[in-house]
Design an enzyme around this catalytic site. Structure first.
Site, PDB file in Angstrom:
ATOM      1  N   GLU A  22       0.830  -1.205   0.000  1.00 13.55           N
ATOM      2  CA  GLU A  22       0.000   0.000   0.000  1.00 13.55           C
ATOM      3  C   GLU A  22       0.863   1.252   0.000  1.00 13.55           C
ATOM      4  O   GLU A  22       0.551   2.248  -0.667  1.00 13.55           O
ATOM      5  CB  GLU A  22      -0.909   0.005   1.228  1.00 13.55           C
ATOM      6  CG  GLU A  22      -1.930  -1.120   1.258  1.00 13.55           C
ATOM      7  CD  GLU A  22      -2.769  -1.077   2.513  1.00 13.55           C
ATOM      8  OE1 GLU A  22      -3.975  -0.811   2.392  1.00 13.55           O
ATOM      9  OE2 GLU A  22      -2.217  -1.290   3.616  1.00 13.55           O
ATOM     10  N   THR A 162     -10.294  40.252  43.259  1.00 16.12           N
ATOM     11  CA  THR A 162     -11.230  39.584  44.166  1.00 16.12           C
ATOM     12  C   THR A 162     -10.498  39.038  45.386  1.00 16.12           C
ATOM     13  O   THR A 162      -9.298  38.785  45.351  1.00 16.12           O
ATOM     14  CB  THR A 162     -11.947  38.416  43.451  1.00 16.12           C
ATOM     15  OG1 THR A 162     -10.983  37.418  43.101  1.00 16.12           O
ATOM     16  CG2 THR A 162     -12.657  38.884  42.204  1.00 16.12           C
ATOM     17  N   PHE A 173      -6.742  38.070  44.385  1.00 14.67           N
ATOM     18  CA  PHE A 173      -6.594  37.485  43.056  1.00 14.67           C
ATOM     19  C   PHE A 173      -6.977  38.483  41.976  1.00 14.67           C
ATOM     20  O   PHE A 173      -7.784  39.382  42.203  1.00 14.67           O
ATOM     21  CB  PHE A 173      -7.495  36.250  42.906  1.00 14.67           C
ATOM     22  CG  PHE A 173      -6.870  34.969  43.369  1.00 14.67           C
ATOM     23  CD1 PHE A 173      -6.274  34.102  42.466  1.00 14.67           C
ATOM     24  CD2 PHE A 173      -6.889  34.619  44.712  1.00 14.67           C
ATOM     25  CE1 PHE A 173      -5.701  32.921  42.888  1.00 14.67           C
ATOM     26  CE2 PHE A 173      -6.325  33.435  45.143  1.00 14.67           C
ATOM     27  CZ  PHE A 173      -5.724  32.584  44.216  1.00 14.67           C
ATOM     28  N   ILE A 196      -0.037  25.221  29.899  1.00 17.62           N
ATOM     29  CA  ILE A 196       0.135  26.672  30.049  1.00 17.62           C
ATOM     30  C   ILE A 196       0.383  27.025  31.510  1.00 17.62           C
ATOM     31  O   ILE A 196       1.241  27.859  31.830  1.00 17.62           O
ATOM     32  CB  ILE A 196      -1.094  27.423  29.505  1.00 17.62           C
ATOM     33  CG1 ILE A 196      -1.239  27.198  28.000  1.00 17.62           C
ATOM     34  CG2 ILE A 196      -0.996  28.920  29.801  1.00 17.62           C
ATOM     35  CD1 ILE A 196      -2.485  27.825  27.401  1.00 17.62           C
ATOM     36  N   ARG A 202       3.071  27.157  37.754  1.00 18.94           N
ATOM     37  CA  ARG A 202       2.006  26.694  38.642  1.00 18.94           C
ATOM     38  C   ARG A 202       2.446  25.411  39.332  1.00 18.94           C
ATOM     39  O   ARG A 202       2.890  24.458  38.701  1.00 18.94           O
ATOM     40  CB  ARG A 202       0.715  26.450  37.840  1.00 18.94           C
ATOM     41  CG  ARG A 202      -0.379  25.671  38.569  1.00 18.94           C
ATOM     42  CD  ARG A 202      -1.030  26.513  39.665  1.00 18.94           C
ATOM     43  NE  ARG A 202      -1.971  25.720  40.438  1.00 18.94           N
ATOM     44  CZ  ARG A 202      -3.272  25.578  40.156  1.00 18.94           C
ATOM     45  NH1 ARG A 202      -3.777  26.182  39.087  1.00 18.94           N
ATOM     46  NH2 ARG A 202      -4.055  24.858  40.926  1.00 18.94           N
ATOM     47  N   ARG A 211      -1.520  30.811  43.643  1.00 19.64           N
ATOM     48  CA  ARG A 211      -1.008  30.199  42.425  1.00 19.64           C
ATOM     49  C   ARG A 211      -0.650  31.289  41.410  1.00 19.64           C
ATOM     50  O   ARG A 211      -1.281  32.354  41.384  1.00 19.64           O
ATOM     51  CB  ARG A 211      -1.999  29.201  41.836  1.00 19.64           C
ATOM     52  CG  ARG A 211      -3.249  29.699  41.181  1.00 19.64           C
ATOM     53  CD  ARG A 211      -4.404  30.059  42.093  1.00 19.64           C
ATOM     54  NE  ARG A 211      -4.680  29.242  43.231  1.00 19.64           N
ATOM     55  CZ  ARG A 211      -5.654  28.345  43.300  1.00 19.64           C
ATOM     56  NH1 ARG A 211      -6.399  28.094  42.259  1.00 19.64           N
ATOM     57  NH2 ARG A 211      -5.904  27.723  44.415  1.00 19.64           N
ATOM     58  N   ASP A 214      -4.173  29.979  37.239  1.00 18.18           N
ATOM     59  CA  ASP A 214      -5.219  28.967  37.366  1.00 18.18           C
ATOM     60  C   ASP A 214      -6.131  29.082  36.147  1.00 18.18           C
ATOM     61  O   ASP A 214      -6.678  30.154  35.872  1.00 18.18           O
ATOM     62  CB  ASP A 214      -6.016  29.210  38.657  1.00 18.18           C
ATOM     63  CG  ASP A 214      -6.921  28.043  38.991  1.00 18.18           C
ATOM     64  OD1 ASP A 214      -6.688  26.937  38.479  1.00 18.18           O
ATOM     65  OD2 ASP A 214      -7.868  28.233  39.785  1.00 18.18           O
ATOM     66  N   ASP A 216      -9.412  27.117  34.426  1.00 19.00           N
ATOM     67  CA  ASP A 216     -10.451  26.105  34.628  1.00 19.00           C
ATOM     68  C   ASP A 216     -11.450  26.121  33.478  1.00 19.00           C
ATOM     69  O   ASP A 216     -11.816  27.195  32.972  1.00 19.00           O
ATOM     70  CB  ASP A 216     -11.224  26.371  35.933  1.00 19.00           C
ATOM     71  CG  ASP A 216     -10.394  26.090  37.171  1.00 19.00           C
ATOM     72  OD1 ASP A 216      -9.610  25.132  37.145  1.00 19.00           O
ATOM     73  OD2 ASP A 216     -10.531  26.847  38.155  1.00 19.00           O
ATOM     74  N   ASP A 229     -10.284  13.318  36.244  1.00 16.05           N
ATOM     75  CA  ASP A 229      -9.565  14.593  36.323  1.00 16.05           C
ATOM     76  C   ASP A 229     -10.410  15.822  36.016  1.00 16.05           C
ATOM     77  O   ASP A 229      -9.942  16.946  36.191  1.00 16.05           O
ATOM     78  CB  ASP A 229      -8.375  14.577  35.350  1.00 16.05           C
ATOM     79  CG  ASP A 229      -7.386  13.475  35.662  1.00 16.05           C
ATOM     80  OD1 ASP A 229      -7.051  13.317  36.855  1.00 16.05           O
ATOM     81  OD2 ASP A 229      -6.977  12.768  34.723  1.00 16.05           O
ATOM     82  N   HIS A 234     -18.103  23.126  35.608  1.00 16.12           N
ATOM     83  CA  HIS A 234     -17.263  23.205  36.801  1.00 16.12           C
ATOM     84  C   HIS A 234     -18.132  23.052  38.043  1.00 16.12           C
ATOM     85  O   HIS A 234     -19.164  23.708  38.193  1.00 16.12           O
ATOM     86  CB  HIS A 234     -16.528  24.546  36.835  1.00 16.12           C
ATOM     87  CG  HIS A 234     -15.497  24.635  37.915  1.00 16.12           C
ATOM     88  ND1 HIS A 234     -15.819  24.829  39.235  1.00 16.12           N
ATOM     89  CD2 HIS A 234     -14.144  24.548  37.856  1.00 16.12           C
ATOM     90  CE1 HIS A 234     -14.714  24.870  39.955  1.00 16.12           C
ATOM     91  NE2 HIS A 234     -13.684  24.707  39.143  1.00 16.12           N
ATOM     92  N   ARG A 240     -19.209  30.917  43.048  1.00 13.16           N
ATOM     93  CA  ARG A 240     -18.037  31.779  42.935  1.00 13.16           C
ATOM     94  C   ARG A 240     -18.371  33.068  42.181  1.00 13.16           C
ATOM     95  O   ARG A 240     -18.494  33.080  40.957  1.00 13.16           O
ATOM     96  CB  ARG A 240     -16.895  31.035  42.227  1.00 13.16           C
ATOM     97  CG  ARG A 240     -16.473  29.765  42.956  1.00 13.16           C
ATOM     98  CD  ARG A 240     -15.313  29.076  42.269  1.00 13.16           C
ATOM     99  NE  ARG A 240     -14.858  27.931  43.043  1.00 13.16           N
ATOM    100  CZ  ARG A 240     -13.770  27.203  42.762  1.00 13.16           C
ATOM    101  NH1 ARG A 240     -13.029  27.528  41.708  1.00 13.16           N
ATOM    102  NH2 ARG A 240     -13.432  26.180  43.522  1.00 13.16           N
TER     103      ARG A 240
END
Length: 270
Positions: A22, A162, A173, A196, A202, A211, A214, A216, A229, A234, A240
């Site tokens: 092939e 925050t 943060f 990243i 991190r 950190r 972060d 997410d 994982d 979320h 939050r």
């Protein structure tokens, strides 16, 4: 998106396959594709530049399919789908059938094919930092996302200062959210984001601790997903304010696929 162009039985000679014969002699393959895009601009204007030119698409499919050699037709199909989605900005989704009628099976058969559906997915990400030059760290992360070929149309919220979330004493943060379109599946996207984070220094040593960066995944299309994982949506985003406030700028009417409330409603609940 229900509009599509359909190309059926595009014949291409290529050298994909596991066997030496092939790889040396090649064989015929047939490509069929449904190409989903918004046809209304072309339909109302009657202008070629607003349409997906199917002659150009056929030539591009042929070039991409023959420029590299793969052992597996699954890999050849994956490569072709990604190339098409990245090359044509208007294209949002593709359904591809790759037929290999001369496959070396050694028994009577009519055809062998793989069928694949690939599309751009919309994801919402939260970003935060409270170590180092947080603004520069976040801006660098955004640049890395924008520089990846499997991510497009990134839109960033304002960054807000925050108070820390959780019991650990630490600095304030800098938080924000972003909307992206991506070809990565959820686990691939998570791995990319972790890369990243790692490049920014991190370290995952203290839960809810300080950190450098972060990242997410908050939402991914309307997906409800759980693995060892990753949980989407979320699991704690609705508690939050530092997620909901910047998210409110990007998608106030997005409805949480589990809780059934919009981002705006979740924010005002807090």
């Amino acid at each position: 998106m229900n509009d599509y162009i359909e190309i059926t039985g595009l014949k291409v000679f290529a050298y994909h396959g596991v066997l030496d014969d092939e790889k040396k002699n090649g064989q015929e393959f047939f490509l069929s594709a449904r190409l989903f895009y918004d046809m209304r601009p072309a339909g109302t204007s009657d202008r070629l530049e607003q349409a997906l030119n199917y002659a150009d698409v056929c030539a591009y499919m042929t070039n991409v399919f023959t420029e590299k050699r793969f052992d597996l037709i699954e890999a050849a199909a994956e490569h072709l789908c990604e190339a098409l989605l990245m090359h044509y900005p208007a294209l949002k989704k593709i359904k591809l059938t790759l037929e290999k009628p001369h496959a070396p099976i050694g028994l009577p058969f009519q055809n062998v094919s793989v069928n694949m559906v690939r599309c751009w997915h919309t994801a919402y990400l939260a970003v935060g930092s409270n170590m180092g030059d947080s603004r520069e760290i976040i801006e660098d992360a955004v640049r890395q996302l924008q520089g990846d070929s499997k991510i497009q149309n990134l839109k960033m919220s304002d960054l807000i200062t925050t108070k820390p979330y959780g019991p650990v004493e630490q600095d304030d943060f800098l938080n924000g959210c972003m909307r992206i379109e991506t070809l990565y599946d959820p686990e691939e996207l998570l791995a990319f984001l972790h890369g990243i984070e790692a490049a920014a220094g991190r370290k995952r040593e203290i839960h809810w601790g300080p950190r450098t960066l972060d990242l997410d995944i908050i939402f991914y299309d309307d997906l409800v997903y759980e693995s060892e994982d990753l949980i989407i949506p979320h699991v704690d985003m609705h508690n939050r304010t530092f997620v909901l406030e910047p998210l409110l700028q990007l998608c106030p009417g997005y409805r949480h696929p589990v809780l059934g409330q919009t981002v705006s409603q979740l924010y005002h609940n807090l």
